[in-house]
Design an enzyme around this catalytic site. Structure first.
Site, mmCIF file in Angstrom:
data_model
loop_
_atom_site.group_PDB
_atom_site.id
_atom_site.type_symbol
_atom_site.label_atom_id
_atom_site.label_comp_id
_atom_site.label_asym_id
_atom_site.label_seq_id
_atom_site.Cartn_x
_atom_site.Cartn_y
_atom_site.Cartn_z
ATOM 1 N N GLY A 13 73.445 65.165 111.813
ATOM 2 C CA GLY A 13 72.356 65.846 112.533
ATOM 3 C C GLY A 13 72.906 67.024 113.320
ATOM 4 N N VAL A 65 71.469 60.103 106.527
ATOM 5 C CA VAL A 65 72.525 59.140 106.865
ATOM 6 C C VAL A 65 72.014 57.698 106.987
ATOM 7 C CG1 VAL A 65 74.183 60.768 107.870
ATOM 8 C CG2 VAL A 65 72.404 59.750 109.324
ATOM 9 N N TYR A 156 64.121 52.064 119.807
ATOM 10 C CA TYR A 156 65.186 53.023 120.144
ATOM 11 C C TYR A 156 66.241 52.369 121.037
ATOM 12 C CZ TYR A 156 67.080 57.558 121.799
ATOM 13 O OH TYR A 156 67.886 58.624 122.107
ATOM 14 N N ALA A 158 66.969 49.192 121.289
ATOM 15 C CA ALA A 158 67.738 48.195 120.512
ATOM 16 C C ALA A 158 68.817 48.898 119.696
ATOM 17 C CB ALA A 158 66.794 47.409 119.602
#
Ligand code: NAD
Length: 247
Positions: A13, A65, A156, A158
């Site tokens: 990213g 990914v 998010y 977790a």
């Protein structure tokens, strides 16, 4: 101190936001950077053209990914292009914020896949090459949300907390090698991800930050340089760059 000149890094990213700042800072230090992107082809092309113009060695690779095969291809293309790999920055991430009652299975799985499972995909493919480096680095971009939770962010939080446990465990396993494994936990950083938060909520968040401002992507990127350059004896750690919001 590690000489970063001629080292090779992958930034997942790496075309936008924090990833773009990391790419720029690594390139500034002479690192050859593979800029991974998934859908941000325009941003990737623009960044590559600009950095090449400035004399940096950079290369863009499209790969999702969250997909193991594509992650393996990303590492393979890096080796084919630059011949080695020293630094893996697991930065790619997304949010799908909703209260748990409204969260669909797809919202849950997608966020876990992109933010957490991706790290298995890239790290497992990269590790054999990192072990050949005299100063291998895996740096995972976690979040304060993985440390103190977030309303509407079960998925998010977790994933980001999972990254911290993964960082410590892999650091233990690799401690006798030349590869260090660390996490950076940013606070609220001024990127598109934070600009998506409604303004009134964003202002409330800023008012809770002891330094009373958002962080800048470059402030995360400088943390990356510190860990890559001066971090031989730093492993399994969380570097909190957050304006004091979590201590
Ligand atoms: P951003 O949305 O600007 O950038 C995220 C990047 O990840 C984008 O380039 C996007 O294309 C890429 N990406 C998303 N899914 C991908 C996939 N499947 N494969 C490859 N690339 C993919 O967000 P940002 O704010 O720059 O966030 C970067 C990282 O920092 C994320 O992991 C995020 O969770 C974390 N973070 C951000 C903040 C913040 O306040 N902005 C705070 C803490 C942690």
């Amino acid at each position: 101190m590690v000489n970063l000149n001629e080292k090779v890094a992958i930034v997942t990213g790496g075309a936008k936001g924090i990833g773009q700042a990391i790419t720029r800072e690594l390139a500034k230090h002479g690192v050859k950077v593979v800029v991974n992107y998934n859908s941000s082809v325009g941003s990737a092309e623009k960044l590559i053209a600009e950095l090449k113009e400035a004399g940096s060695e950079v290369y863009a690779v499209q790969a999702d990914v969250s997909n193991l095969e594509q992650s393996r291809k990303l590492v393979e293309e890096t080796i084919n292009h630059f011949g080695r790999l020293d630094i893996l920055i697991n930065n790619a991430g997304i949010t799908r914020d909703k209260t748990f009652k409204k969260l669909s299975e797809e919202d849950w799985r997608t966020v876990i896949d992109v933010n957490l499972n991706s790290v298995y995909n890239t790290s497992s493919a990269a590790l054999p090459h990192l072990l050949e480096s005299d100063a291998g680095r895996i740096i995972n971009i976690s979040s304060i949300i993985g440390q103190f939770g977030g309303f509407g962010q079960t998925n998010y939080a977790a994933a980001k907390a999972g990254l911290i446990g993964y960082t410590k465990s892999l650091a233990l396993e690799l401690a006798k090698s030349s590869v260090t494994v660390n996490a950076i936990c940013p606070g609220y950083i001024e990127t598109e991800m934070v600009k998506e938060i409604p303004e009134d909520i964003r202002e409330k968040l800023i008012s809770k930050v002891p330094q009373r401002r958002l962080g800048q992507p470059e402030e995360i990127a400088r943390g990356i340089i510190y860990l890559c350059q001066d971090g031989d004896y730093i492993t399994g750690q969380q570097l909190n760059i957050n304006g004091g919001i979590y201590m």
